[in-house]
Motif scaffolding. Structure first.
Motif, PDB file in Angstrom:
ATOM      1  N   ALA A  42       0.793  -1.227   0.000  1.00 46.10           N
ATOM      2  CA  ALA A  42       0.000   0.000   0.000  1.00 46.10           C
ATOM      3  C   ALA A  42       0.828   1.282   0.000  1.00 46.10           C
ATOM      4  CB  ALA A  42      -0.950  -0.009   1.204  1.00 46.10           C
ATOM      5  N   VAL A  43       1.655   1.471   1.006  1.00 43.53           N
ATOM      6  CA  VAL A  43       2.423   2.715   1.112  1.00 43.53           C
ATOM      7  C   VAL A  43       3.412   2.873  -0.042  1.00 43.53           C
ATOM      8  CG1 VAL A  43       4.034   4.024   2.545  1.00 43.53           C
ATOM      9  CG2 VAL A  43       2.079   2.889   3.608  1.00 43.53           C
ATOM     10  N   PRO A  44       4.117   1.808  -0.462  1.00 46.86           N
ATOM     11  CA  PRO A  44       4.969   1.957  -1.652  1.00 46.86           C
ATOM     12  C   PRO A  44       4.197   2.430  -2.875  1.00 46.86           C
ATOM     13  CG  PRO A  44       5.575  -0.030  -0.493  1.00 46.86           C
ATOM     14  CD  PRO A  44       4.346   0.492   0.191  1.00 46.86           C
ATOM     15  N   PHE A  45       2.964   1.955  -3.037  1.00 44.15           N
ATOM     16  CA  PHE A  45       2.151   2.398  -4.176  1.00 44.15           C
ATOM     17  C   PHE A  45       1.810   3.873  -4.043  1.00 44.15           C
ATOM     18  CE2 PHE A  45      -1.699   3.079  -6.652  1.00 44.15           C
ATOM     19  CZ  PHE A  45      -1.365   2.450  -7.846  1.00 44.15           C
ATOM     20  N   PHE A  46       1.523   4.335  -2.828  1.00 42.25           N
ATOM     21  CA  PHE A  46       1.249   5.757  -2.608  1.00 42.25           C
ATOM     22  C   PHE A  46       2.452   6.617  -2.991  1.00 42.25           C
ATOM     23  CE2 PHE A  46      -1.881   4.468   0.942  1.00 42.25           C
ATOM     24  CZ  PHE A  46      -2.933   4.445   0.043  1.00 42.25           C
ATOM     25  N   PHE A  47       3.636   6.170  -2.587  1.00 39.52           N
ATOM     26  CA  PHE A  47       4.856   6.905  -2.937  1.00 39.52           C
ATOM     27  C   PHE A  47       5.034   6.957  -4.457  1.00 39.52           C
ATOM     28  CE2 PHE A  47       6.664   6.081   1.443  1.00 39.52           C
ATOM     29  CZ  PHE A  47       6.852   7.419   1.761  1.00 39.52           C
ATOM     30  N   ALA A  48       4.857   5.799  -5.099  1.00 39.65           N
ATOM     31  CA  ALA A  48       5.037   5.723  -6.553  1.00 39.65           C
ATOM     32  C   ALA A  48       4.042   6.622  -7.282  1.00 39.65           C
ATOM     33  CB  ALA A  48       4.889   4.272  -7.026  1.00 39.65           C
ATOM     34  N   ALA A  49       2.799   6.620  -6.829  1.00 36.15           N
ATOM     35  CA  ALA A  49       1.781   7.468  -7.453  1.00 36.15           C
ATOM     36  C   ALA A  49       2.123   8.947  -7.280  1.00 36.15           C
ATOM     37  CB  ALA A  49       0.412   7.169  -6.840  1.00 36.15           C
ATOM     38  N   SER A  50       2.594   9.308  -6.088  1.00 32.28           N
ATOM     39  CA  SER A  50       2.981  10.697  -5.827  1.00 32.28           C
ATOM     40  C   SER A  50       4.133  11.108  -6.737  1.00 32.28           C
ATOM     41  CB  SER A  50       3.383  10.868  -4.358  1.00 32.28           C
ATOM     42  OG  SER A  50       2.311  10.567  -3.489  1.00 32.28           O
ATOM     43  N   GLY A  51       5.114  10.220  -6.886  1.00 35.21           N
ATOM     44  CA  GLY A  51       6.258  10.511  -7.747  1.00 35.21           C
ATOM     45  C   GLY A  51       5.863  10.644  -9.202  1.00 35.21           C
ATOM     46  N   TYR A  52       4.953   9.792  -9.631  1.00 42.21           N
ATOM     47  CA  TYR A  52       4.496   9.821 -11.028  1.00 42.21           C
ATOM     48  C   TYR A  52       3.821  11.149 -11.358  1.00 42.21           C
ATOM     49  CZ  TYR A  52       2.056   8.492 -15.308  1.00 42.21           C
ATOM     50  OH  TYR A  52       1.582   8.458 -16.599  1.00 42.21           O
ATOM     51  N   PHE A  53       2.881  11.560 -10.530  1.00 42.74           N
ATOM     52  CA  PHE A  53       2.145  12.803 -10.802  1.00 42.74           C
ATOM     53  C   PHE A  53       3.030  14.036 -10.627  1.00 42.74           C
ATOM     54  CE2 PHE A  53      -1.599  10.057  -9.700  1.00 42.74           C
ATOM     55  CZ  PHE A  53      -2.146  10.069 -10.979  1.00 42.74           C
ATOM     56  N   PHE A  54       3.956  13.968  -9.677  1.00 43.69           N
ATOM     57  CA  PHE A  54       4.887  15.084  -9.497  1.00 43.69           C
ATOM     58  C   PHE A  54       5.744  15.259 -10.750  1.00 43.69           C
ATOM     59  CE2 PHE A  54       9.127  16.617  -8.157  1.00 43.69           C
ATOM     60  CZ  PHE A  54       8.764  17.871  -7.672  1.00 43.69           C
ATOM     61  N   ALA A  55       6.243  14.143 -11.285  1.00 48.75           N
ATOM     62  CA  ALA A  55       7.078  14.196 -12.493  1.00 48.75           C
ATOM     63  C   ALA A  55       6.290  14.686 -13.699  1.00 48.75           C
ATOM     64  CB  ALA A  55       7.670  12.812 -12.772  1.00 48.75           C
TER      65      ALA A  55
END
Length: 339
Positions: A42-55
């Motif tokens: 769960a939390v790794p997916f949240f981090f990945a999603a945040s990084g994707y949209f930030f980029a």
């Protein structure tokens, strides 16, 4: 940028998994332990999603530093508001207890070190706030490497740090990790946030689109099983310790994210997708409700209910639901004030 509904759709299951982790007792039955390990995507997916949209925002923004500043300020404000909230709640409990108030408050505020507050995000009963500080620092580091066009270098560095951080998780049987906690920005958040950035910026990953989405879903489901097995073997068989992320978490998160990118319209129009879009709010507030109701249950001497699977499932649904509707209510008030 077109909305990717599938990410919010998966966020629903991810945030539910977080509540499951916090509700179900870890030291109960073997089944509970396996459920806990399986939910660690769960939390790794949240981090990945945040990084994707930030980029994605950085890539299409003419003033990337201005966007970074606003993004970080937004996260800092959110962190400070809830840090004050949980601090006030903790202090109120001490005052209501009325026993050794001064000693308890002194001991409590001793945890408010600069390192705990601005880096680890801990010191209060709102232990989940570490996610916000980890995301803030990870985002700042990513921006620096983005400016110098060295995201691939950062990905390799963060990957190495993540592997090193495993020694502070379930792999403690190999070596004693010298750092107090590897659940932080450096060893955990940075890698998974950068992973999301890689999916947004690295054109070489486009070749993966040739693989079907069903394949990635199948691999992700296998990854859940492997992650649960890895956690069980390391902790129960090899005498490691309880881990909050594993080596298999890397592949599981990547496969799940690639599945989401294949089916961007997945979940469009569904209520659970709307709930998933508010995952951060549920994440921040659910610990408060969990603590309040746990104290109430203990007061009634009903602690034994935690051994019952049906109770834990219903309790999870209750905490999840009340957290969502409370956060949604706060958002409505916020919107009405702005209007």
């Amino acid at each position: 940028m077109a909305r990717i509904y599938s990410i919010d759709y998966i966020k629903f299951f991810a945030i539910f998994a977080v509540v499951v982790i916090h509700v179900f007792p870890l030291d109960g039955f073997t089944g509970y332990f396996i459920i806990d390990n399986a939910a660690r995507f769960a939390v790794p997916f949240f981090f990945a999603a945040s990084g994707y949209f930030f980029a994605q925002k950085m890539k299409h923004n003419e003033a990337p530093f201005y966007y970074l500043k606003n993004y970080v300020i937004k996260l800092v404000k959110l962190y400070l508001v809830w840090l004050i909230f949980y601090t006030s709640y903790d202090v109120l409990l001490v005052l209501l207890d009325g026993v050794a108030v001064q000693e308890k408050l002194t001991s409590y505020f001793e945890q408010f070190t600069l390192l705990n507050l601005i880096y680890y995000g801990k010191g209060t009963s709102g232990y989940q706030l570490w996610f916000l500080t980890a995301l803030i620092w990870s985002t700042i580091v990513i921006f620096i490497f983005f400016k110098f066009k060295q995201i691939t270098v950062l990905f390799l560095i963060s990957f190495g740090l993540n592997l090193l951080g495993l020694l502070g998780q379930a792999y403690t049987m190999f070596i004693k990790f010298p750092i107090n906690s590897s659940r932080d920005a450096m060893f955990f958040g940075l890698f998974y946030t950068t992973l999301g950035v890689m999916f947004a910026l690295n054109n070489q990953l486009n070749s993966l689109k040739k693989i079907s989405g069903q394949t990635f879903l199948g691999l992700a489901l296998i990854g859940v099983v492997v992650q649960a097995m890895e956690g069980y073997i390391l902790d129960k068989v090899l005498s490691g310790s309880h881990g909050e992320y594993f080596f298999s978490t890397i592949l599981l998160t990547a496969f799940l994210f690639l599945f989401a990118l294949h089916y961007k319209s997945l979940g469009k129009g569904l209520y659970i997708t709307k709930v998933g879009a508010n995952a951060l709010g549920i994440y921040i507030i659910h610990v408060f409700f969990l603590d309040v109701f746990n104290k109430f249950i203990k007061l009634l001497n009903l602690d034994w209910l935690s051994e019952n699977f049906i109770w834990n499932l219903c309790y999870t649904l209750f905490i999840f639901t009340i957290s969502y509707f409370t956060y949604d209510f706060f958002q409505k008030i916020k919107r009405s004030i702005k209007q």
